[in-house]
Motif scaffolding. Sequence first.
Motif, mmCIF file in Angstrom:
data_model
loop_
_atom_site.group_PDB
_atom_site.id
_atom_site.type_symbol
_atom_site.label_atom_id
_atom_site.label_comp_id
_atom_site.label_asym_id
_atom_site.label_seq_id
_atom_site.Cartn_x
_atom_site.Cartn_y
_atom_site.Cartn_z
ATOM 1 N N SER A 39 0.850 -1.257 0.085
ATOM 2 C CA SER A 39 -0.097 0.170 -0.055
ATOM 3 C C SER A 39 0.773 1.267 0.243
ATOM 4 C CB SER A 39 -1.049 0.075 1.205
ATOM 5 O OG SER A 39 -0.165 0.371 2.347
ATOM 6 N N ASP A 41 2.206 2.368 2.612
ATOM 7 C CA ASP A 41 1.718 3.267 3.865
ATOM 8 C C ASP A 41 3.004 3.768 4.580
ATOM 9 O OD1 ASP A 41 -0.574 4.096 5.470
ATOM 10 O OD2 ASP A 41 0.293 3.052 6.973
ATOM 11 N N ASP A 240 -6.447 9.989 2.235
ATOM 12 C CA ASP A 240 -5.652 9.108 1.643
ATOM 13 C C ASP A 240 -5.218 7.984 2.533
ATOM 14 O OD1 ASP A 240 -5.994 10.311 -0.995
ATOM 15 O OD2 ASP A 240 -4.304 11.521 -0.763
ATOM 16 N N THR A 243 -7.473 5.614 3.445
ATOM 17 C CA THR A 243 -7.764 4.782 2.244
ATOM 18 C C THR A 243 -6.855 3.833 2.007
ATOM 19 O OG1 THR A 243 -9.134 6.304 0.996
ATOM 20 C CG2 THR A 243 -8.070 5.067 -0.166
ATOM 21 N N ARG A 244 -5.426 4.013 2.313
ATOM 22 C CA ARG A 244 -4.477 2.896 1.908
ATOM 23 C C ARG A 244 -4.625 2.126 2.911
ATOM 24 N NH1 ARG A 244 -1.544 7.763 1.045
ATOM 25 N NH2 ARG A 244 -0.286 7.504 3.090
ATOM 26 N N ARG A 245 -4.913 2.223 4.264
ATOM 27 C CA ARG A 245 -4.714 1.111 5.246
ATOM 28 C C ARG A 245 -6.178 0.367 5.057
ATOM 29 N NH1 ARG A 245 -2.566 0.331 10.060
ATOM 30 N NH2 ARG A 245 -1.315 2.058 9.601
ATOM 31 N N SER A 247 -7.482 -0.368 2.261
ATOM 32 C CA SER A 247 -7.272 -1.110 0.958
ATOM 33 C C SER A 247 -6.202 -2.174 1.340
ATOM 34 C CB SER A 247 -6.628 -0.065 -0.057
ATOM 35 O OG SER A 247 -7.535 0.715 -0.387
#
Length: 386
Positions: A39, A41, A240, A243-245, A247
């Motif tokens: 991701s 992150d 954002d 959203t990455r987490r 995802s």
Amino acid sequence: MTVKRVASLGDISEHAWNDVADPRDMFQSHAWLRALEQSGDAPVTYLIARRPGDPRVLGALPLYDSLPSRGDYLSWPELHFRDLLAAGSRGGRLGLLAGSCAGFSTRLIVDRTLPSPTRTAVLRALREAAGAVAAERGLPYTFFLFLDAAAWRDLAPLTADGDHHRLASVAQTELELPGAGFDDYLATLPRNTRTSARREAGVFAKDCSTETVPLREAIPAVAPMIVNVRAKHGMAYSVDVVTRRLSAYASALGDGAATALLCRVEGRVVGTGVMCRWHDRLYVTDFGRLDDGAPDPFVYFNAAIYEPIKHAYAAGLSTVVTGAGAELGKARRGSAVLPLVHLAWAAADGGDRQLGAAQAEDRETYWRKLRSTHPTYFPAVWDELL
């Protein structure tokens, strides 16, 4: 033993990693850590301890860069050690984040079949390797956040004069499901709480419709609501980042195990709970809601507690991990409150051990008072930390 640095879990077989990871801990799994890595992150390096010539992993430690621009409580340790930051950081950075960065209890990735002295030797080798990485990057500390009591017990013999530790400002809450259904759960609650829970669930059922959908499909709708709730509690998150987490959860677990509960009032989604199933445990990882004056028929208690409990019963699971924060509300509804510890490992000995001692004592005093007021919510594991 040797400790090797690995840039990606793609270079470690899933079988070799999961052989040493705790199978009940989603945040140790190859699937979760690989998804988090992909991701983007946070930049990560993995430390892998092995015997020379033996492919078996004895222990492992993910090391994440701490990014001050993030400012969130999961991935920026400086928020938990402001005293160290004030004493002098390196451009707003104090060190690396070790282990989990999920905000749930952090456990150690070490082979539990090894004798205790050997496990300690593995952890010592990983500690020294992490300190070397931090020193190479000009950083004075390596941090563990949200250690559970067992992990702290394993690491305590390795702490040195320059290290700092303190109880976290939040505790983990977990609910072992009794019986076979929601009524069995309600029956275990004290009468007054049981009456309140029935009312909260009843009002919610009357005013709200619910739908459980794959998390992947719901991310654009639920991420802003999660950011909204966290902002109310002073946590600096962007859509954002969330959203990455989310995802990563969806990628690691798939549509069947990473889901979002959508709560609608008059057709509008006004709240959500994110649920991740791992073996026999259900993690409630996030709660979100609108902030526009929409009616709130006990959306929090239902999206974060009651509906996940029903979901877990239907799936035949044993435990709902209700996460950190709002401990008393969750404890009144049946969850056990479990201690978490933050640890700052100094890259070299000789730090000021008294730095932050007052803040650490304040935190212990807070939990001591809370436990004395509500003793039934706090199990005996607190004894060794208080």
